[in-house]
Design a protein around this motif. Structure first.
Motif, short mmCIF file in Angstrom:
data_model
loop_
_atom_site.label_atom_id
_atom_site.label_comp_id
_atom_site.label_asym_id
_atom_site.label_seq_id
_atom_site.Cartn_x
_atom_site.Cartn_y
_atom_site.Cartn_z
N VAL A 74 0.84 -1.19 0.00
CA VAL A 74 0.00 0.00 0.00
C VAL A 74 0.88 1.24 0.00
N THR A 75 0.50 2.19 -0.83
CA THR A 75 1.20 3.47 -0.93
C THR A 75 0.18 4.58 -0.73
N TYR A 76 0.59 5.63 0.06
CA TYR A 76 -0.33 6.70 0.41
C TYR A 76 0.07 7.99 -0.30
N SER A 77 -0.95 8.85 -0.53
CA SER A 77 -0.67 10.14 -1.17
C SER A 77 -1.70 11.16 -0.72
N SER A 78 -1.31 12.46 -0.81
CA SER A 78 -2.16 13.58 -0.42
C SER A 78 -2.53 14.39 -1.65
N SER A 79 -3.79 14.87 -1.66
CA SER A 79 -4.23 15.66 -2.81
C SER A 79 -3.74 17.10 -2.72
N ASP A 80 -3.36 17.53 -1.50
CA ASP A 80 -2.92 18.93 -1.36
C ASP A 80 -2.00 19.02 -0.15
N GLU A 81 -0.69 19.01 -0.37
CA GLU A 81 0.27 19.01 0.73
C GLU A 81 0.37 20.36 1.43
N THR A 82 -0.26 21.39 0.92
CA THR A 82 -0.30 22.67 1.64
C THR A 82 -1.32 22.63 2.77
N VAL A 83 -2.17 21.56 2.73
CA VAL A 83 -3.15 21.38 3.80
C VAL A 83 -2.69 20.28 4.74
N ALA A 84 -2.28 19.12 4.14
CA ALA A 84 -1.81 18.00 4.96
C ALA A 84 -0.88 17.14 4.13
N LYS A 85 0.15 16.60 4.82
CA LYS A 85 1.08 15.69 4.17
C LYS A 85 0.87 14.31 4.75
N VAL A 86 1.20 13.26 3.93
CA VAL A 86 1.04 11.89 4.39
C VAL A 86 2.32 11.13 4.08
N ASN A 87 2.73 10.26 5.03
CA ASN A 87 3.89 9.39 4.82
C ASN A 87 3.48 8.32 3.81
N ALA A 88 4.21 8.20 2.70
CA ALA A 88 3.84 7.31 1.62
C ALA A 88 3.84 5.85 2.04
N GLU A 89 4.62 5.49 3.07
CA GLU A 89 4.73 4.09 3.45
C GLU A 89 3.86 3.74 4.64
N THR A 90 3.71 4.70 5.60
CA THR A 90 2.99 4.36 6.85
C THR A 90 1.58 4.91 6.92
N GLY A 91 1.32 5.94 6.13
CA GLY A 91 0.00 6.55 6.17
C GLY A 91 -0.16 7.61 7.23
N GLU A 92 0.94 7.99 7.97
CA GLU A 92 0.86 9.03 8.99
C GLU A 92 0.60 10.38 8.32
N VAL A 93 -0.38 11.12 8.90
CA VAL A 93 -0.78 12.39 8.33
C VAL A 93 -0.32 13.53 9.24
N THR A 94 0.26 14.57 8.66
CA THR A 94 0.70 15.76 9.38
C THR A 94 0.01 16.96 8.76
N ILE A 95 -0.71 17.72 9.65
CA ILE A 95 -1.35 18.94 9.16
C ILE A 95 -0.26 19.95 8.85
N ALA A 96 -0.33 20.54 7.70
CA ALA A 96 0.72 21.47 7.26
C ALA A 96 0.62 22.79 8.00
N GLU A 97 1.79 23.41 8.25
CA GLU A 97 1.82 24.73 8.86
C GLU A 97 1.11 25.72 7.94
N GLY A 98 0.32 26.56 8.58
CA GLY A 98 -0.39 27.57 7.81
C GLY A 98 -1.75 27.12 7.35
N ALA A 99 -2.09 25.81 7.54
CA ALA A 99 -3.42 25.35 7.17
C ALA A 99 -4.44 26.02 8.05
N THR A 100 -5.62 26.28 7.54
CA THR A 100 -6.65 26.97 8.30
C THR A 100 -7.95 26.20 8.29
N ALA A 101 -8.78 26.51 9.27
CA ALA A 101 -10.08 25.86 9.35
C ALA A 101 -10.88 26.13 8.08
N GLY A 102 -11.62 25.13 7.69
CA GLY A 102 -12.41 25.22 6.46
C GLY A 102 -11.76 24.58 5.26
N GLN A 103 -10.45 24.31 5.29
CA GLN A 103 -9.76 23.65 4.18
C GLN A 103 -9.99 22.14 4.23
#
Length: 654
Positions: free
Chosen positions: A576-605
């Motif tokens: 299994v490989t993971y991917s994010s549609s918009d890394e300015t909002v959240a990034k995902v580890n391609a191997e583990t699936g861990e998600v990190t909210i990107a700095e500067g992301a705001t509510a509503g995104q």
């Protein structure tokens, strides 16, 4: 109130006004009767006009049947009909003059030409400007007038009571046809005057006869009997009715030559005394004499006939009885002296003993060679059974084998079914036809019946067959196989389908493959049924069907949420490989699936996290469709608690 008449003009000489002449109406003259030709044959019809310097054009409606050149010479090409259009082009021609005639082309050549010329009146064609003189020698008086036509124009008369001679003036290319209805054109001819002088014939100038003599080189062809039977009764021109009928007719006409394409014919088979006496004496330009078909000769009938014809190469005689007094007296004296190596007298084989019966004086000069005539003809096959497009060659067997003239003519009774050329028969369509071979010497014939059947339909076999060589399929799955067969027009493209392991994958006779809940392989085979014995095989590998999915489709997080993993359910052993549609909002580890909210992301995104499964090289599971090997969820960012939102989740807990 009267309106004054005003005349505007100027006359230099009012006493001598200019008077316009009425233009002379143009004329176009040509023979428009139907012309019958055979393939390869030519004929020229000369056209004339009263317009000085007129231009006359010729065209053929079907050149593939017959062509025509600028001089009116028609050349027959193939069997069929065409229309020759003759157009007069002249500056004072206001009538748009044109004339037409039909040309019918048959398959035969020499024999058709002979038939054509039997029906053609005696014809003279001037090669140069000059005159044709018709002399009434010795003051002969005829029963009926003599007529002539120039280029098919209206008949002109030479009176039967002409004193001396009549002159016909012609231009180069003019065609003159002569005819009359008289039992004889010759009178008495004292026998004492028929003396041989130094091996040549001396014509009796005191005898009474009609003599025709051109002043310039002139071609001669057609049926001489038109001078006795008229131009419309040549089918019944087999008998001479009066003594000396054609005596001296062309005597001394040394400008006469044979036509290259048309025959000079003299078809009478019943003769009268002296009928051809001195007829062509002194015609030094003739190379080929007309055929003489009469079987029994009469007193003096051929005497001096071809004397002094120095270029004469051939005389064909069919007589079998030459016992009549003087019938061949000097008939070839001095003839053929200019072509001694090729001169021949063609005499029927059955008559050979008669021609030699006069003790060596057979009337044939030493420089002539007697030739063996054809006495029979047969074909190597009397019946042919052919399919359409078949070709078979017939062989004509001539008797005797050493006959001099073994030329033959071929004809088909039904050219739509079968045609023949030089013995080669080509079948064209279903039906029956009779192939006839006819000898030019003796006009003997033999036939072969031809039956043509439709060509048996050729079976077109399959040349190649193709299937996709390998398929990997999931369990409990159905798919139709596509089979490629060539050629596309193969008559029988049916196949038999089979599987060597139907418990893993079976196949219907339509090529539909069904897999079951058993992992393994099966060879699916298609085999042709048209006798070509060809087959194609597809190896089907069946694997367990895997799938992945997320338990929730939407997850709410605050912009400051810590790293987290959204739980993914996996069936199978895929990677299994993971991917994010918009890394300015959240990034995902391609191997583990861990998600990190990107700095500067705001509510509503929002952002979509996707998991993509792929099969291991040796895996037992097959992630076959997108919805089985791909899963996704949406992260929706909300405001922190106390700010219109809440945070209930911690990383790794749900």
């Amino acid at each position: 109130m009267l309106t004054p008449l005003i005349v505007v003009g100027c006359f230099d000489d009012v006493d001598n006004p200019v008077i316009e002449k009425t233009p002379v109406r143009s004329t176009l003259t040509i023979d428009t009767s139907t012309l019958a030709l055979a393939m390869g044959q030519t004929a020229t019809r000369h056209a004339s006009s009263n317009v000085s310097g007129a231009i006359i054009s010729f065209t053929s409606s079907v050149p593939s049947v017959a062509t025509v050149d600028a001089n009116g010479k028609v050349t027959a090409v193939s069997v069929g009909s065409t229309v020759i259009t003759v157009v007069l082009k002249a500056t004072n021609d206001y009538t748009g003059l044109s004339k037409q005639y039909v040309v019918n082309v048959s398959a035969t050549t020499e024999l058709a030409r002979k038939d054509l010329d039997l029906a053609t009146p005696l014809t003279l064609v001037a090669d140069e400007d000059g005159t044709i003189t018709v002399t009434f020698n010795g003051g002969i008086t005829l029963e009926n007038d003599i007529y002539y036509e120039i280029n098919g124009g209206s008949a002109q008369t030479i009176s039967k009571n002409t004193d001396g001679s009549a002159t016909i003036t012609v231009k180069a290319g003019d065609m003159v046809q002569l005819y009359s209805n008289n039992s004889s054109l010759g009178g008495s001819s004292p026998s004492s005057a028929r003396a041989l002088v130094r091996g040549t014939r001396a014509v009796d100038t005191s005898a009474k006869f009609i003599n025709i003599k051109p002043s310039m080189k002139t071609e001669i062809f057609g049926n001489v009997m038109s001078l006795l039977k008229g131009k419309d009764n040549l089918a019944n021109a087999s008998a001479i009715e009066g003594n000396n009928a054609l005596y001296g007719l062309f005597a001394g006409a040394d400008k006469l030559v044979n036509n290259d394409e048309r025959l000079l014919v003299l078809p009478a088979t019943t003769l009268k005394e002296g009928c051809y006496k001195d007829m062509f004496s002194g015609c030094a330009g003739l190379e080929k004499a007309p055929e003489l078909p009469a079987p029994t000769l009469i007193k003096d009938c051929y005497a001096g006939m071809f004397a002094n014809c120095a270029k004469l190469e051939e005389v064909k005689v069919l007589a079998t009885d030459i016992s009549a007094s003087g019938c061949t007296d000097g008939w070839l004296a001095g003839a053929g002296t200019a072509a001694e190596s090729t001169c021949k007298v063609l005499i029927e084989e059955t008559a050979a003993s008669d021609w030699a019966a006069k003790g060596g004086d057979d009337g044939i000069p030493d420089n002539f060679v007697q030739s063996k005539a054809v006495t029979g003809v047969s074909l190597n096959q009397e019946r042919l059974s052919l399919y359409v497009e078949d070709v078979e060659t017939l062989t004509a067997i001539i008797t005797p084998a050493d006959a001099d003239n073994k030329n033959v003519e071929w004809a088909s009774s039904n050219p739509a079914v079968a045609v023949v050329s030089n013995g080669k028969v080509t079948a064209l369509s279903q039906g029956n036809a009779t192939i006839t071979v006819t000898t030019l010497d003796g006009v003997l014939s033999a036939t072969c019946d031809v039956v043509v059947e439709p060509k048996p339909q050729e079976v077109i076999l399959v040349k190649s067959i193709w299937l996709v060589p390998h398929l990997t399929l999931p369990t409990a799955y159905a798919i139709g196989l596509t089979l490629d067969i060539s050629p596309a027009n193969a008559d029988n493209k049916s196949v038999v389908w089979s599987s060597d392991n139907p418990s893993v994958a079976s196949v219907s006779q339509k090529g539909d493959v069904q897999t079951y809940n058993i992992i393994g392989t099966a060879n699916i085979k298609a085999t042709t049924q048209d006798g070509s014995d060809l087959s194609a095989t597809c190896k089907v590998t069946v694997k367990g069907q895997g799938s992945i999915w997320y338990d929730y489709s939407v997850v709410e997080k605050t912009p400051t949420s810590p790293v987290f993993i959204h739980p993914l359910s996996i069936i199978g052993d895929g990677i299994v490989t993971y991917s994010s549609s918009d890394e300015t909002v959240a990034k995902v580890n391609a191997e583990t699936g861990e998600v990190t909210i990107a700095e500067g992301a705001t509510a509503g995104q929002t952002v979509v996290i996707t998991a993509q499964a792929s099969e291991k090289e040796d895996g037992d599971y097959l992630y076959y469709f997108d919805y089985q090997k791909k899963a996704s969820y949406t992260i929706k960012l909300i405001a922190p608690a106390g700010q219109g939102g809440r945070e209930d989740y911690t990383p790794g807990t749900w």
